[in-house]
Structures are given as C-alpha cells and as structure tokens.
Design a protein around this motif. Structure first.
Motif, PDB file in Angstrom:
ATOM      1  N   VAL A 117       0.848  -1.193   0.000  1.00  0.00           N
ATOM      2  CA  VAL A 117       0.000   0.000   0.000  1.00  0.00           C
ATOM      3  C   VAL A 117       0.883   1.242   0.000  1.00  0.00           C
ATOM      4  O   VAL A 117       2.066   1.186   0.333  1.00  0.00           O
ATOM      5  N   GLY A 118       0.270   2.370  -0.375  1.00  0.00           N
ATOM      6  CA  GLY A 118       0.918   3.671  -0.215  1.00  0.00           C
ATOM      7  C   GLY A 118       2.090   3.931  -1.117  1.00  0.00           C
ATOM      8  O   GLY A 118       2.986   4.704  -0.764  1.00  0.00           O
ATOM      9  N   ALA A 119       2.118   3.319  -2.322  1.00  0.00           N
ATOM     10  CA  ALA A 119       3.240   3.559  -3.231  1.00  0.00           C
ATOM     11  C   ALA A 119       3.332   5.041  -3.582  1.00  0.00           C
ATOM     12  O   ALA A 119       2.323   5.691  -3.861  1.00  0.00           O
ATOM     13  N   SER A 120       4.532   5.579  -3.571  1.00  0.00           N
ATOM     14  CA  SER A 120       4.738   6.986  -3.929  1.00  0.00           C
ATOM     15  C   SER A 120       6.103   7.154  -4.567  1.00  0.00           C
ATOM     16  O   SER A 120       6.951   6.265  -4.510  1.00  0.00           O
ATOM     17  N   GLY A 121       6.295   8.317  -5.188  1.00  0.00           N
ATOM     18  CA  GLY A 121       7.562   8.599  -5.841  1.00  0.00           C
ATOM     19  C   GLY A 121       7.521   8.249  -7.310  1.00  0.00           C
ATOM     20  O   GLY A 121       6.473   8.303  -7.966  1.00  0.00           O
ATOM     21  N   SER A 122       8.669   7.882  -7.870  1.00  0.00           N
ATOM     22  CA  SER A 122       8.763   7.518  -9.279  1.00  0.00           C
ATOM     23  C   SER A 122       7.890   6.303  -9.581  1.00  0.00           C
ATOM     24  O   SER A 122       7.620   5.481  -8.697  1.00  0.00           O
ATOM     25  N   ALA A 123       7.464   6.186 -10.841  1.00  0.00           N
ATOM     26  CA  ALA A 123       6.611   5.074 -11.249  1.00  0.00           C
ATOM     27  C   ALA A 123       7.288   3.742 -10.926  1.00  0.00           C
ATOM     28  O   ALA A 123       8.483   3.554 -11.191  1.00  0.00           O
ATOM     29  N   SER A 124       6.515   2.822 -10.351  1.00  0.00           N
ATOM     30  CA  SER A 124       7.079   1.533  -9.939  1.00  0.00           C
ATOM     31  C   SER A 124       5.958   0.516  -9.808  1.00  0.00           C
ATOM     32  O   SER A 124       4.769   0.863  -9.848  1.00  0.00           O
ATOM     33  N   SER A 125       6.345  -0.726  -9.634  1.00  0.00           N
ATOM     34  CA  SER A 125       5.376  -1.786  -9.359  1.00  0.00           C
ATOM     35  C   SER A 125       5.968  -2.752  -8.349  1.00  0.00           C
ATOM     36  O   SER A 125       7.185  -2.905  -8.234  1.00  0.00           O
ATOM     37  N   ILE A 126       5.081  -3.403  -7.590  1.00  0.00           N
ATOM     38  CA  ILE A 126       5.478  -4.358  -6.557  1.00  0.00           C
ATOM     39  C   ILE A 126       4.791  -5.696  -6.834  1.00  0.00           C
ATOM     40  O   ILE A 126       3.583  -5.739  -7.088  1.00  0.00           O
ATOM     41  N   ASP A 127       5.558  -6.749  -6.761  1.00  0.00           N
ATOM     42  CA  ASP A 127       4.995  -8.101  -6.871  1.00  0.00           C
ATOM     43  C   ASP A 127       5.299  -8.849  -5.574  1.00  0.00           C
ATOM     44  O   ASP A 127       6.442  -8.819  -5.094  1.00  0.00           O
ATOM     45  N   ILE A 128       4.271  -9.493  -5.007  1.00  0.00           N
ATOM     46  CA  ILE A 128       4.402 -10.191  -3.727  1.00  0.00           C
ATOM     47  C   ILE A 128       4.066 -11.656  -3.922  1.00  0.00           C
ATOM     48  O   ILE A 128       3.057 -12.007  -4.546  1.00  0.00           O
ATOM     49  N   SER A 129       4.895 -12.533  -3.362  1.00  0.00           N
ATOM     50  CA  SER A 129       4.633 -13.961  -3.458  1.00  0.00           C
ATOM     51  C   SER A 129       5.161 -14.685  -2.219  1.00  0.00           C
ATOM     52  O   SER A 129       6.337 -14.550  -1.883  1.00  0.00           O
ATOM     53  N   PRO A 130       4.294 -15.421  -1.485  1.00  0.00           N
ATOM     54  CA  PRO A 130       2.858 -15.580  -1.694  1.00  0.00           C
ATOM     55  C   PRO A 130       2.093 -14.411  -1.067  1.00  0.00           C
ATOM     56  O   PRO A 130       2.642 -13.675  -0.262  1.00  0.00           O
ATOM     57  N   LYS A 131       0.834 -14.285  -1.398  1.00  0.00           N
ATOM     58  CA  LYS A 131       0.007 -13.217  -0.841  1.00  0.00           C
ATOM     59  C   LYS A 131      -0.719 -13.651   0.435  1.00  0.00           C
ATOM     60  O   LYS A 131      -1.299 -12.824   1.128  1.00  0.00           O
ATOM     61  N   THR A 132      -0.711 -14.948   0.710  1.00  0.00           N
ATOM     62  CA  THR A 132      -1.185 -15.485   1.994  1.00  0.00           C
ATOM     63  C   THR A 132      -0.058 -16.291   2.600  1.00  0.00           C
ATOM     64  O   THR A 132       0.516 -17.168   1.934  1.00  0.00           O
TER      65      THR A 132
END
Length: 1022
Positions: A699-714
């Motif tokens: 949550v709360g991404a800010s600043g330069s354009a970016s993406s986050i991938d999370i594994s696993p999500k549970t």
C-alpha cells in the motif's frame, strides 16, 4: 543539440531559487536566454537587505574531534556473541584492561603529531578520542593498531495528550498490564532534576536550589540512587561549564547529574515520569485506562514505573561531543534502554557514535535517538540515529484541535488575520503599535529582554520577527515589561505553532496577554501601522494537524540511502517536566520530544516480552507502527509510521529482511540505465505456540513510477517457526526521472493477521529506494589534438536507450589520486568561461572519486591567485558548503558559494551550487569581475581543497592556470543528447595562450551519467 553553454544544468538548483528559499533583488539576477527555458542564476539573499554575511568560519579553519578505532572487540561486541548478551565481570575487566594497555601505547605518538587525547573507550567501541586540525587527521589513520578514523559529531539538544494519543494507557490497563516496572532506562542528555515532583522529589524550587548549590557533590540518596523513587543512578560526564562546540572546553566529570539545561528533565518525564496532578502533587494512583481523565499539571510518562538513569553529556549551555563516552557508560552499567534526544545532521552509519550505538544494541540495549530538527531536506537526518540497530525517531503533531483560535486584526487600513497562539482573553481597544527595531530599519527578532523597555512598550502591541530564540520568549518579555500584546511575524509559510498556556519568564504563572502569530506576507502591513485593533474571533484551520512537524529531519541515511528515520512519535508542544520549578510543566517541541515516547514504548515492550531477545523487541516496535495516524505520511520522513505501544506489546510475530535483519526493505541508492528490478525476502518469525496466518499486500506507493509483486500473498507461519515472502520491486528507467532532482520510490508491505490472531497486531515493513536513472554519454577526441594540431571535433555518444544526457566541456586543470578521501577525494578539476555582458561567468567543475549523498555536508574550497606570482598564493577562496553552516551553524541541506577575500578577510555568500544528490560532480559559479579578473588582467591560478563532514580531507597537488577571456582550449560547448543520440562538438586550442596557461586536457562533464563517468578526462597532446 549543440550550443554555446546553455546553463540547463542550473535546473538542479532552479527549484531552490524559485521556491522562496533564495530571494534576490533584480540587480543580482543573471537572466540567461536558452532554448525552451529562461533560468536565473540568483544571488543567495533570503533576507530583504541584500546578501547574507558569513557568520561561521569555513571548516578548513576548525579543529575536529574523531575516534581512532582500534583493532580488537570492545565489551559490547563480546557481549553480543553470548547467548544472554552478558559476560562475567572478570571477563569484562580483562577486556577493558587489554584494550586500555594497547591504547596507552599510542597516546604519546598522537600528542607528538599534534593531537589532543580526550578519552579512551573499551565498552561501546574500542578507540581513542582525539581532537586535531583537519590536516593532522589523515596521519593518525596510519598509526599501528588504528583501523579507521571516525567522526565524532558535535550534537545539539534537539504529555497528557501525546501519551494517550499513541495508546499507552491501553498497555497499562491490559491483561496483563505493563508500566515498565524494573526496566533500566538511561537518559543521555542535560541531566535530570530529581527534586521535581514528576520524579518523586520534594517538588519545590527551594529543593532544586539546595541541590544545585552542591551539584558537584554526591546527590541526596533519597532523591538519587538505588533507594530513590525514580532516578536510580547516573553520572555527570562534563560539568556545568562544558560546551562541546568550544575546542578549549574541557569536561569536568562529577557523580551528580543534576540538570541545569532543562532539556533532559523534560525528556525523562516523557519516558517515565510519575505524573503531577493539577494541585502540584506527585501522582500515586493506579495507571490504567482511567488515568488520562485525571486533572493534570503534567501527564504521566509512557512507562511511568520504569527506572531512570541520568547520564549528563551537556553543560548548562551549548553542545556536546561526549556521546560515545555516555554509550560506553551505558554498556558498562547494563542499561536496557538508552534515550538520546540529541543529534548531529547528515548522520552516516560509520560515525563513531553510530557505531557505538550499534555495538550497544548488539549487546542487548534498545537504543533510541532523535532524527534531528533540521527540516525535511534529503539526507539531513542525523547521527547517532543513523546506526543500523538504532531506532531513529521523527516528530509529528499529536495535538487534537483541527483549528486554532484566530483574531481579525485591523492594522490602520489593513485587515489581517492573526493566530491567538496562547488563546488569551482580550478586548477590542485600539492599541498603539510598537515595532522592536533591528537597527537596520527592519523588525527585530526580539530575543534580548533589554529590548523591551517598559516606557516604550507599556500598553502597546509589540511587533517582533521569528527566528533564533524560543518563540515564547517574546511573549514572556513583553508580558513582564507591560505590553498589552505581542505579535510574532512568521519567517516561513503559514502561522507559527500554537503554544497553549505560556509560562512566565520566572515560571511563577501564565502569560495572560495575547501572543499573536502573523503571516510573513502580512508582516510589512502590521509593522507599518500606527495602531491595531483586536477584533472578532474566528477559527484558523490547523494545517499541521496530525502531520509531520516541519522541523523533523528528512531521510534517507547519508552514505548509502538506506531508510532513516525508522519511526515517528509526537513531538510538537509536548508538556513535561519544567526543571527547577518544583512541580510545574513546560511545553517543548522537537524530535527530542518524540524520541522519549519511543524509548518509553521500548520499556513497555521489553517488559511484555521478557523471553525475547532485545533485537526482537526493537523489531516489534517498528513492525507495529501505524502510518494511517499521520496526515501526509511519507516513508522518507517518518519510517514505518506512528509508534503504537499496544500492538508492540501484544504481537507474537516479527518481520525482517532476511538478508540483514532490518525491519524495513531498504534498496539503497541504485544507478541503472535499464529497468531496475530486485527481489528482497521477508522472514516472518512466530514466537508463539499457535500457528499464524497473514494476508500480505502493498500500500501507499509513492515517488517515481514503480510496481510491486508479492509472493505468496497469503502466508502461514507455524508455531515457533518462520516463513518467507518475496517482494519484487520494478522501476522503469524511462519514467524514473532524471538526475536533476532527488528521486525516491517507497511504500509499505502490510501483513494483516486473520481476525483474533497475533493479538490483532498488523505488521508493516516500509520499502524504500533512491533510483538514479543514468545516461551513458561518452566522448572521443582524436589523439593528435594539441597545440601543434589545434582543431578537432569531439564525437559524443549517448549509449543509453532510456535516459537523456549531456556533455559539458571544461579545460581540465587538476588531477588527484587520494581515493581514500571518498566523496571529497579530488579526482579532477576543470574550469570554463561563459561570456556575459562584458564579464565572464566562470564555472569550476569538481569531480570526486566517490559519490556523496547530499553534498551540502561537505566543503570544497577553490583557491584563487590573481596576482600572477611565480609561486601562487591564494588571495581569494570560493567556499562551497551548506548555507546554514555559513550563517547560523545549523545546516539546511542546500550548498552555496561564499567568496572570501583572503587579504582583507571579507566574505559574502553568493550563489547556489549545482550538485545533485547521489552525484560525484559539482559546478561552482563565480563572476570573473568579483575576483578582479578582467580583459586587461585575464589570467589566474587555481587549486582546490576539500573537507568532508565525516572528517576526510584532500588537497589538490599543485596549481592550474586559466585565461578567463581567451581560453587556451575552448570551453563551455554543451551537447544535449536524447537516448541513443550522437553529436559532434568542435574544439580549438590557442597555441600562444597554451604556452602561458596550459591544461591537462579536456574535461567533459555529464551530471546525468553514472558516477564513475560523470567527468570524462581526455589528455591533449603536444
């Protein structure tokens, strides 16, 4: 695109010029017409009456204090290797004896080489503290057994609402409840007023005065010592007259840490004061959910039953450089929590006090330190909070009103709105206006009581200007000398802080006249008025409501861009112990006030998790912060969010970066020309007997354009076990932003437990990256180019397919070899000349071996000789360093130039320096005419010396020469290259001039390039 010098590099400083930090009269503006832009190089004049004058000596004139770190583990490191973080007393004594003997063997050598030995340490760090001038320091690093020379920073001293705001009463009232019983907290500060009712003392001014009369003797054991109600021990390491900013000041220790500076008593009260009721008596009731409903003079501290130990490192006034000494004492005396509401800006992990803090933490102490009060500039957050294992604390405003009381103010024909900063009662009688004069036709700061003459101000509205001294001093002085009201013109945007009740100067009562805050833009109208009438009341929205304090120092950490500060606490208008008053409170603001909130939470959390390793408790405090409670939250300014004692004491799990054990995912500074992508792994450790399940999100991404991938999500974590989750951060190079400004990527990884699990404690881990998308500009020049073949075409290529770049041409004059000096190691220096209205605007390009974080922490001096002497000797110096260092002694994070006439000693601050963060090249401007260089006297010689905030120094070997009006090799050509573009730049040499002012070659600067190629050096043949 090729052009004669376009000055587009000034974009790096144009924001500062246009933001209002730098003002200027029109006569000082140099307007530069360039394609698609018009940028002004403006003189630095943030005051209306012209250039700022230099009030602080450049650092090449100042002695420095360092620790000579020696080989061999100190006691703290030995303790960190034991299972319970303790070693036998005999083993401790043996380590101290062995290290002391090794240190003793070096003392005479250090003193013979010009150093003064101040102290020796064997507990928190193994080293010798030494003071010497910068030119002596490098030699100390070569002495036998010395493995590093570390800076010792000079530190400045940086609850009824705030303690409930963070949720401490929930912890007191829990099942079980925790109040800090048996936890030993060291307050490294100005000492403590153990006579005060907040610490169980007699609670009278007379008791304090009696104690102060004997403050070098052992203290009364009923108030200080093992049998005292609150303050169980401590030491005064310095004495009343000590000031660490004065090299001649010598510490005079004694066993009694009675406070005479007020700061430490205030801080200690926030950590663990008992509380003082409205009737002035010490609170002796239960600490539970009903406690905040009492009528308070001073509310209880966060951990009201913890034991306090006062380690005094400040004199009655001034600063200190004995923090390492205090940490040494804390390790030696088995403290569990250390609070340091102090700091020094631009803190790096390798500062001596940061390393001592880390060693103390490794030995099992939770170390909490203030982030600093220098404002939100990048990299300005301080030391000792910079240490990896130290909790660095930012400040936010926990005060409840979303609006403050305002007054319609009729000042002659102007209708203004003022803030009633102490909410004082008033009538609508017209008041004569009296402006305290500053002697130059302006408004005085009003910091000296002698300015408030009864006969001049009685019954009038006194007008002052904000700056330098405590805001409330004007209200106190005006009230004491008969003013009907006092107005404070703010020196920044908006109104100054709402103060609430303001104590009188003698602490005997409350200021009852209105203390008005006036907008900076309204100041001239009020100052010009003969009369003013305080009219109708109205509400003024509080823009700081639950937001970060504007003084709180911004991160990330100097040196590597890792995340600091770590967490936030309430730090605005915090009421706590007022030293010497017996039973009164006083409101202070600062990260100094935020820090003890976190130290108090550490005491509660240690008590709540008695079987945990202290590093796990420290992690739990950071994991359970709440960013949602801070309006305008930023990872760089406030770490994980607002400290939350209840979930910190209830969580059974912690989350860390598996690579380093940190409670955040710090990607540091990354240079890249292709898309950035990196994966970090979080390890979640479950210390309970039940399995846990978490939903993982970003949550709360800010600043330069970016993406986050999370594994696993549970994520499932078995009882007593651990599990991992991968977090991959991707930042496209093309949209990351260029190097002209600071860039960041940040957000929060949130681990939300299933309802009812993990005590409902949500875990958070901030992620943080400083992205530096780089061009790949290179230049080729024919080997034949030289005086005998004086024309050539430089071929310029940008090999990056995503990032634009530039090539800026200089005459290369100086070359260095001192790579050990790091971000002030002088690799190369060049100069260029730009014709402008019959004058020449010169720029010196200085390239270093390693990048800096914020270059304002350093100093670069361009030494100029315009006399033409056969053996050059400087008659001018262009000093580039922090604006605040040159004026007030307190940095602001902005590098400027100061031109000093070394013959007369006169100096004037001039221009901003183009020096992007995380770079290795700075551009230093000066007009030739300011040096006395003209078309009739066009030649000069120059050299460069440098000084780092960490203690490193460098001096260029020899002198270079330059003709400002007829360059020996052509300069100031400038190429702009889009991704994949190439260009040609014509170059010429004047063989006649070359014979008098030769260059080493051509220096091509590209501030957008990777740091190891920001200055391309090409030698020129004969």
């Amino acid at each position: 695109m090729i052009m004669r010098r376009s000055f587009l590099f000034l974009a790096a400083v144009s924001t500062a010029c246009s933001s209002g930090l730098f003002g200027s009269s029109s006569s000082d503006d140099v307007q530069l017409a360039v394609p698609h832009a018009k940028l002004g190089l403006k003189k630095v004049s943030p005051v209306a009456d012209g250039n700022l004058k230099i009030s602080q000596a450049p650092r090449f004139e100042q002695p420095m204090t360092v620790v000579l770190k020696m080989a061999g583990d100190p006691v703290a490191v030995a303790r960190s290797k034991s299972a319970n973080k303790q070693i036998a007393a005999a083993d401790k004594a043996a380590i101290e004896s062995t290290l002391s003997a090794q240190q003793d063997a070096l003392v005479s050598t250090v003193e013979a080489q010009g150093g003064t030995v101040l102290a020796k340490f064997q507990n928190a760090i193994n080293g010798i503290k030494v003071t010497a001038t910068p030119d002596k320091l490098a030699a100390f690093g070569t002495l036998p057994g010395v493995i590093e020379v570390k800076r010792v920073a000079v530190h400045k001293r940086l609850n009824a609402i705030s303690v409930p705001f963070i949720g401490a009463p929930q912890v007191w009232n829990g099942t079980p409840g925790f109040r800090g019983e048996g936890i030993k907290v060291a307050i490294i500060d100005t000492g403590i007023d153990f006579t005060h009712a907040n610490f169980g003392g007699p609670g009278t001014p007379a008791a304090y005065n009696t104690a102060f009369a004997a403050d070098t003797q052992p203290a009364d054991p009923t108030m200080f010592g093992p049998n005292a109600p609150k303050v169980k021990g401590g030491i005064d390491l310095v004495g009343d007259d000590y000031d660490g900013a004065n090299p001649a000041s010598v510490p005079v220790p004694d066993p009694n840490p009675l406070d005479c500076g007020a700061h430490g008593s205030h801080v200690a009260g926030t950590v663990a004061g008992f509380g003082v009721l409205a009737d002035g008596t010490t609170y002796k009731g239960n600490y539970d959910a009903t406690t905040p409903s009492q009528q308070w003079a001073i509310g209880p501290g966060v951990a009201p039953m913890a034991d306090l130990y006062a380690v005094r490192v400040f004199g009655c006034q001034g600063s200190t450089n004995v923090v390492v000494d205090a940490l040494d004492w804390a390790v030696k005396n088995d403290m569990q929590v250390v609070n340091m509401s102090l700091g020094s800006p631009f803190g790096a992990e390798d500062d001596a006090d940061a390393e001592a803090s880390e060693n103390a933490a490794a030995a099992g102490i939770i170390v909490v330190a203030a982030a600093g009060n220098e404002g939100s500039a990048n990299y300005i957050t301080g030391s000792p909070g910079a240490g990896d294992k130290t909790i660095s604390v930012a400040a936010m405003d926990s005060n409840d009103p979303q609006s403050y009381p305002g007054i319609k103010l009729a000042a002659d024909s102007s209708n203004l709105i003022a803030q009633n900063s102490n909410n004082a009662k008033y009538n609508s009688t017209a008041l004569a206006v009296y402006v305290l004069p500053d002697g130059n036709g302006g408004v005085s700061l009003g910091c000296n009581e002698s300015e408030y003459v009864d006969a001049q101000i009685s019954g009038k509205l006194v007008v002052t200007q904000r700056g330098t001294c405590p805001r409330i001093a004007r209200a106190q002085f005006g009230f004491k000398h008969g003013a009907a009201a006092v107005a404070l013109i703010n020196n920044g945007p908006g109104y100054s802080y709402f103060e609430g009740n303001i104590p009188t100067a003698d602490g005997s009562g409350i200021v009852t006249i209105p203390f008005l805050s006036v907008l900076k833009s309204d100041g001239p109208a009020l100052a010009a008025a003969a009369n003013a009438t305080l009219g109708d009341k109205l509400d003024i929205p509080n823009p700081a409501w639950h937001a970060f304090a504007d003084f709180s120092s911004g991160g990330p950490r100097t040196g590597d861009g890792k995340l600091k500060p770590d967490i936030s606490g309430p730090g605005v208008n915090i009421t706590s112990t007022a030293m010497g008053t017996g039973n009164q409170g006083v409101a202070f603001s600062g990260t100094s006030m935020a820090t003890p909130h976190v130290a108090g939470v550490a005491a509660l959390a240690l008590q709540a998790h008695p079987d945990w390793d202290p590093w796990e408790v420290r992690t739990a405090i950071l994991n359970t912060a709440d960013a949602s409670k801070i309006i305008g939250y930023s990872v760089r300014l406030g770490g994980a969010g607002l400290v939350q004692p209840y979930p910190a004491s209830r969580t059974s799990a912690i989350a860390v970066d598996i690579a380093n054990g940190a409670a955040n995912l710090s990607f540091g500074v990354a240079e890249f020309t292709k898309d950035f992508q990196k994966t970090k792994t979080i390890r979640v450790q479950n210390n309970s007997g039940d399995a846990l399940r978490f939903k993982v999100s970003a949550v709360g991404a800010s600043g330069s354009a970016s993406s986050i991938d999370i594994s696993p999500k549970t994520l499932w974590v078995e009882a007593g076990g651990s599990n991992t989750v991968d977090v991959t951060l991707t930042v496209p190079a093309a949209t990351s932003g260029d190097s002209s400004d600071f860039r960041e990527v940040s957000g929060l990884i949130v681990l939300t437990p299933s309802q009812g699990w993990n005590g409902d404690a949500v875990l958070v881990m901030p992620y943080y990256l400083v992205p530096r998308a780089r061009a790949e500009v290179r230049t080729e020049i024919a080997h034949s180019f030289g005086p005998s073949s004086p024309t050539a075409t430089a071929k310029v290529f940008n090999d990056s397919h995503a990032v634009a770049g530039t090539a800026d041409f200089y005459a290369w004059g100086l070359q260095g070899t001192n790579k050990k000096a790091g971000d002030v190691g002088l690799r190369a220096v060049g100069v260029q000349a730009n014709p402008l209205g019959g004058d020449e605007l010169l720029f010196f390009a200085i390239n270093t071996f390693k990048p800096w974080s914020n270059n304002a922490m350093n100093e670069f001096d361009v030494l100029i000789d315009t006399t033409g002497a056969a053996t050059p000797k400087a008659n001018f110096a262009i000093v580039s360093t922090d604006l605040g260092f040159l004026t007030t002694g307190t940095p602001v994070g902005q590098m400027v130039t100061a031109l000093i006439n070394l013959t007369t000693g006169a100096g004037t601050i001039q221009y901003p320096v183009a020096t992007p963060t995380d770079g290795s090249t700075l551009l230093v401007p000066v007009f030739a005419s300011d040096l006395g260089v003209t078309a009739q006297n066009p030649r000069f010689a120059y050299s460069v010396q440098s000084f780092s905030g960490t203690g490193a120094t460098d001096v260029a070997s020899g002198w270079a020469k330059f003709n400002a009006f007829n360059n020996a090799v052509s300069t100031a050509s400038f190429a702009q290259l889009d991704p994949g573009q190439h260009a040609s730049v014509p170059l010429t040499i004047d063989p006649v001039e070359w014979a008098q002012t030769p260059a080493l070659g051509v220096m091509i600067v590209g501030l957008e390039n990777f740091n190891d190629s920001q200055a391309r050096l090409i030698t020129v043949g004969q």
